[in-house]
Design a protein around this motif. Structure first.
Motif, PDB file in Angstrom:
ATOM      1  N   ASP A   1      39.793  27.960  18.012  1.00 13.14           N
ATOM      2  CA  ASP A   1      40.733  27.430  17.028  1.00 13.14           C
ATOM      3  C   ASP A   1      40.069  27.424  15.649  1.00 13.14           C
ATOM      4  N   PRO A   2      40.463  28.324  14.763  1.00  7.75           N
ATOM      5  CA  PRO A   2      39.830  28.380  13.446  1.00  7.75           C
ATOM      6  C   PRO A   2      40.167  27.184  12.558  1.00  7.75           C
ATOM      7  N   ASN A   3      41.068  26.319  13.004  1.00 12.58           N
ATOM      8  CA  ASN A   3      41.431  25.141  12.224  1.00 12.58           C
ATOM      9  C   ASN A   3      40.627  23.901  12.605  1.00 12.58           C
ATOM     10  N   ALA A   4      39.833  23.983  13.680  1.00 16.78           N
ATOM     11  CA  ALA A   4      38.997  22.844  14.072  1.00 16.78           C
ATOM     12  C   ALA A   4      37.948  22.608  12.988  1.00 16.78           C
ATOM     13  N   SER A   5      37.636  21.349  12.757  1.00 17.60           N
ATOM     14  CA  SER A   5      36.646  21.018  11.726  1.00 17.60           C
ATOM     15  C   SER A   5      35.313  20.642  12.364  1.00 17.60           C
ATOM     16  N   PHE A   6      34.267  20.660  11.536  1.00 16.34           N
ATOM     17  CA  PHE A   6      32.942  20.271  12.005  1.00 16.34           C
ATOM     18  C   PHE A   6      32.915  18.759  12.204  1.00 16.34           C
ATOM     19  N   LYS A   7      32.523  18.320  13.405  1.00 14.04           N
ATOM     20  CA  LYS A   7      32.508  16.895  13.723  1.00 14.04           C
ATOM     21  C   LYS A   7      31.098  16.314  13.587  1.00 14.04           C
ATOM     22  N   ARG A   8      30.122  16.920  14.290  1.00 13.10           N
ATOM     23  CA  ARG A   8      28.756  16.399  14.232  1.00 13.10           C
ATOM     24  C   ARG A   8      27.760  17.469  14.663  1.00 13.10           C
ATOM     25  N   ARG A   9      26.568  17.388  14.094  1.00  9.71           N
ATOM     26  CA  ARG A   9      25.488  18.282  14.485  1.00  9.71           C
ATOM     27  C   ARG A   9      24.997  17.877  15.870  1.00  9.71           C
ATOM     28  N   LEU A  10      24.700  18.843  16.694  1.00  7.91           N
ATOM     29  CA  LEU A  10      24.082  18.597  17.989  1.00  7.91           C
ATOM     30  C   LEU A  10      22.595  18.913  17.860  1.00  7.91           C
ATOM     31  N   GLY A  11      21.768  17.953  18.194  1.00  8.85           N
ATOM     32  CA  GLY A  11      20.330  18.146  18.067  1.00  8.85           C
ATOM     33  C   GLY A  11      19.864  17.911  16.648  1.00  8.85           C
ATOM     34  N   LYS A  12      18.806  18.616  16.271  1.00 10.74           N
ATOM     35  CA  LYS A  12      18.202  18.450  14.957  1.00 10.74           C
ATOM     36  C   LYS A  12      18.428  19.693  14.109  1.00 10.74           C
TER      37      LYS A  12
ATOM     38  N   GLY B   1      36.253  19.583  20.343  1.00  8.93           N
ATOM     39  CA  GLY B   1      35.310  19.563  21.454  1.00  8.93           C
ATOM     40  C   GLY B   1      34.577  20.876  21.667  1.00  8.93           C
ATOM     41  N   ASP B   2      35.009  21.945  21.033  1.00  4.54           N
ATOM     42  CA  ASP B   2      34.291  23.221  21.135  1.00  4.54           C
ATOM     43  C   ASP B   2      32.978  23.120  20.363  1.00  4.54           C
ATOM     44  N   VAL B   3      32.125  24.115  20.529  1.00  6.12           N
ATOM     45  CA  VAL B   3      30.817  24.118  19.886  1.00  6.12           C
ATOM     46  C   VAL B   3      30.667  25.376  19.043  1.00  6.12           C
ATOM     47  N   ALA B   4      30.191  25.199  17.819  1.00 10.50           N
ATOM     48  CA  ALA B   4      29.913  26.329  16.929  1.00 10.50           C
ATOM     49  C   ALA B   4      28.406  26.531  16.862  1.00 10.50           C
ATOM     50  N   ILE B   5      27.965  27.759  17.066  1.00  8.69           N
ATOM     51  CA  ILE B   5      26.556  28.124  16.993  1.00  8.69           C
ATOM     52  C   ILE B   5      26.377  29.041  15.790  1.00  8.69           C
ATOM     53  N   ILE B   6      25.474  28.687  14.911  1.00 13.43           N
ATOM     54  CA  ILE B   6      25.123  29.542  13.779  1.00 13.43           C
ATOM     55  C   ILE B   6      23.746  30.118  14.089  1.00 13.43           C
TER      56      ILE B   6
END
Length: 89
Positions: A8-19, A42-47
């Motif tokens: 979903d490209p409309n989901a926003s960033f909620k919180r960083r996981l880890g450091k 609830g999805d996860v974005a990886i950069i």
């Protein structure tokens, strides 16, 4: 056949996981740092670094990369420090 899951490209960033990469000393304060984020749905974005072409011809059996997908690599320590932020279910 429709996909069972779609990003979903409309989901926003909620919180960083880890450091962050800065906290883990994996960057020189460059704005192009790897990162892991939970999204509002609830999805996860990886950069990470796009290594799709480097791995495409040597994927394990049963693994494929769709035309609209990319294989990204992040420092292992980033995923390990995120473990505590990722629920079991």
């Amino acid at each position: 056949m429709p996909r069972l899951w779609e990003a979903d490209p409309n989901a926003s960033f909620k919180r960083r996981l880890g450091k962050s990469a800065i906290e883990l000393d994996r960057t020189n304060n460059d704005p192009t740092c790897p990162d892991i984020w939970e999204l509002s749905n609830g999805d996860v974005a990886i950069i990470g670094r796009d290594l799709t072409s480097g791995y495409a011809t040597r994927l394990p059996d049963g693994v494929s990369i769709g035309a609209d997908e990319r294989l990204v690599v992040i420092p292992g320590i980033m995923m390990r420090t995120a473990k505590g932020d990722i629920p079991d279910a």
